[in-house]
Design a protein around this motif. Structure first.
Motif, PDB file in Angstrom:
ATOM      1  N   PRO A  31      -5.165   8.684   9.668  1.00 42.71           N
ATOM      2  CA  PRO A  31      -4.755   7.747  10.633  1.00 42.71           C
ATOM      3  C   PRO A  31      -4.647   6.816   8.667  1.00 42.71           C
ATOM      4  N   LEU A  32      -3.966   6.038   8.355  1.00 43.58           N
ATOM      5  CA  LEU A  32      -3.987   5.494   7.103  1.00 43.58           C
ATOM      6  C   LEU A  32      -4.555   3.947   7.342  1.00 43.58           C
ATOM      7  N   THR A  33      -5.533   3.796   6.699  1.00 47.14           N
ATOM      8  CA  THR A  33      -5.709   2.282   6.557  1.00 47.14           C
ATOM      9  C   THR A  33      -5.374   1.708   5.709  1.00 47.14           C
ATOM     10  N   VAL A  34      -5.011   0.296   6.031  1.00 47.37           N
ATOM     11  CA  VAL A  34      -4.698  -1.134   4.817  1.00 47.37           C
ATOM     12  C   VAL A  34      -5.383  -0.981   4.112  1.00 47.37           C
ATOM     13  N   ASP A  35      -4.926  -1.367   2.453  1.00 49.73           N
ATOM     14  CA  ASP A  35      -5.551  -1.669   1.265  1.00 49.73           C
ATOM     15  C   ASP A  35      -4.751  -2.964   0.917  1.00 49.73           C
ATOM     16  N   GLU A  36      -5.076  -3.879   1.626  1.00 47.53           N
ATOM     17  CA  GLU A  36      -3.736  -5.527   1.262  1.00 47.53           C
ATOM     18  C   GLU A  36      -4.209  -5.415  -0.111  1.00 47.53           C
ATOM     19  N   ALA A  37      -4.990  -5.655  -0.647  1.00 47.08           N
ATOM     20  CA  ALA A  37      -4.927  -5.992  -2.296  1.00 47.08           C
ATOM     21  C   ALA A  37      -4.689  -5.035  -3.313  1.00 47.08           C
ATOM     22  N   ALA A  38      -4.375  -3.592  -2.398  1.00 51.23           N
ATOM     23  CA  ALA A  38      -3.783  -3.144  -3.573  1.00 51.23           C
ATOM     24  C   ALA A  38      -2.661  -2.490  -2.925  1.00 51.23           C
ATOM     25  N   SER A  39      -1.530  -3.022  -2.452  1.00 50.83           N
ATOM     26  CA  SER A  39      -0.549  -3.210  -1.716  1.00 50.83           C
ATOM     27  C   SER A  39      -0.312  -1.131  -1.443  1.00 50.83           C
ATOM     28  N   GLU A  40      -1.909  -0.458  -0.385  1.00 48.69           N
ATOM     29  CA  GLU A  40      -1.407   0.814  -0.124  1.00 48.69           C
ATOM     30  C   GLU A  40      -2.188   1.298   1.112  1.00 48.69           C
ATOM     31  N   LEU A  41      -0.776   1.974   1.704  1.00 44.51           N
ATOM     32  CA  LEU A  41      -1.981   2.381   2.545  1.00 44.51           C
ATOM     33  C   LEU A  41      -2.518   3.466   2.199  1.00 44.51           C
ATOM     34  N   VAL A  42      -4.556   4.308   2.362  1.00 43.63           N
ATOM     35  CA  VAL A  42      -4.763   5.134   2.907  1.00 43.63           C
ATOM     36  C   VAL A  42      -5.076   6.309   3.211  1.00 43.63           C
ATOM     37  N   CYS A  43      -5.005   7.699   3.346  1.00 49.78           N
ATOM     38  CA  CYS A  43      -5.801   8.095   3.985  1.00 49.78           C
ATOM     39  C   CYS A  43      -7.126   8.426   4.013  1.00 49.78           C
ATOM     40  N   THR A  44      -7.734   8.511   5.320  1.00 48.54           N
ATOM     41  CA  THR A  44      -9.317   8.190   5.638  1.00 48.54           C
ATOM     42  C   THR A  44      -9.801   9.521   5.987  1.00 48.54           C
ATOM     43  N   THR A  45      -8.526  10.828   5.528  1.00 46.17           N
ATOM     44  CA  THR A  45      -9.150  12.111   4.860  1.00 46.17           C
ATOM     45  C   THR A  45      -9.516  12.654   4.064  1.00 46.17           C
ATOM     46  N   CYS A  46      -8.357  12.562   3.167  1.00 47.89           N
ATOM     47  CA  CYS A  46      -8.107  12.807   1.943  1.00 47.89           C
ATOM     48  C   CYS A  46      -8.224  11.573   0.397  1.00 47.89           C
ATOM     49  N   ASP A  47      -8.193  10.083   1.111  1.00 47.15           N
ATOM     50  CA  ASP A  47      -8.583   9.168   0.405  1.00 47.15           C
ATOM     51  C   ASP A  47      -6.994   9.198  -0.578  1.00 47.15           C
ATOM     52  N   ARG A  48      -6.152   9.937   0.114  1.00 43.69           N
ATOM     53  CA  ARG A  48      -4.746   9.291  -1.138  1.00 43.69           C
ATOM     54  C   ARG A  48      -4.087   8.173  -0.096  1.00 43.69           C
ATOM     55  N   ALA A  49      -4.216   7.672  -1.880  1.00 41.10           N
ATOM     56  CA  ALA A  49      -3.630   5.993  -1.534  1.00 41.10           C
ATOM     57  C   ALA A  49      -1.790   5.978  -1.063  1.00 41.10           C
ATOM     58  N   PHE A  50      -0.994   5.794  -0.709  1.00 40.20           N
ATOM     59  CA  PHE A  50      -0.036   5.610  -0.823  1.00 40.20           C
ATOM     60  C   PHE A  50       0.713   4.921  -0.714  1.00 40.20           C
ATOM     61  N   PRO A  51       1.495   3.402  -1.895  1.00 45.38           N
ATOM     62  CA  PRO A  51       2.454   2.422  -1.998  1.00 45.38           C
ATOM     63  C   PRO A  51       3.377   2.095  -1.231  1.00 45.38           C
ATOM     64  N   VAL A  52       3.346   1.055  -0.444  1.00 48.25           N
ATOM     65  CA  VAL A  52       4.102  -0.210   0.308  1.00 48.25           C
ATOM     66  C   VAL A  52       4.851  -0.295  -0.633  1.00 48.25           C
ATOM     67  N   ARG A  53       6.254   0.031  -0.467  1.00 48.15           N
ATOM     68  CA  ARG A  53       7.151  -1.237  -1.922  1.00 48.15           C
ATOM     69  C   ARG A  53       8.092  -2.272  -0.773  1.00 48.15           C
ATOM     70  N   ASP A  54       8.660  -3.473  -0.989  1.00 46.95           N
ATOM     71  CA  ASP A  54       8.986  -4.096  -0.530  1.00 46.95           C
ATOM     72  C   ASP A  54       9.038  -4.024   1.278  1.00 46.95           C
ATOM     73  N   GLY A  55       7.640  -3.952   1.460  1.00 49.60           N
ATOM     74  CA  GLY A  55       7.344  -3.623   3.317  1.00 49.60           C
ATOM     75  C   GLY A  55       7.872  -2.361   3.690  1.00 49.60           C
ATOM     76  N   ILE A  56       8.094  -1.159   2.579  1.00 48.68           N
ATOM     77  CA  ILE A  56       8.698   0.233   2.628  1.00 48.68           C
ATOM     78  C   ILE A  56       7.088   0.588   2.390  1.00 48.68           C
ATOM     79  N   PRO A  57       7.032   1.832   3.225  1.00 48.70           N
ATOM     80  CA  PRO A  57       5.422   3.101   2.879  1.00 48.70           C
ATOM     81  C   PRO A  57       6.426   4.251   2.911  1.00 48.70           C
ATOM     82  N   VAL A  58       5.686   4.152   1.238  1.00 49.53           N
ATOM     83  CA  VAL A  58       6.264   5.388   0.209  1.00 49.53           C
ATOM     84  C   VAL A  58       5.422   6.096   0.652  1.00 49.53           C
TER      85      VAL A  58
END
Length: 71
Positions: A31-58
């Motif tokens: 699952p992905l958790t939300v890091d609102e301060a960084a505007s990212e979704l974070v993987c709970t396993t591999c610790d990658r952070a995916f950006p959210v741009r204009d409300g769209i997860p990349v």
């Protein structure tokens, strides 16, 4: 046409139902958790952070950054 009760946008402007079904494109089941301060979704396993741009997860591995030591 509405399919159910609307709860409004959740964190980062994302639909809460969408957040429940999103998963890491690398680990596939994590699952992905939300890091609102960084505007990212974070993987709970591999610790990658995916950006959210204009409300769209990349959710592209090329766009992700590694969190943790040294980042």
């Amino acid at each position: 046409m509405t399919t159910g009760p609307s709860t409004g946008p959740g964190p980062l402007g994302l639909d809460p139902v969408l957040l429940e079904i999103l998963a890491c494109p690398d680990t596939h089941h994590s699952p992905l958790t939300v890091d609102e301060a960084a505007s990212e979704l974070v993987c709970t396993t591999c610790d990658r952070a995916f950006p959210v741009r204009d409300g769209i997860p990349v959710l592209l591995l090329d766009e992700a950054r590694r969190r943790g030591a040294g980042s």
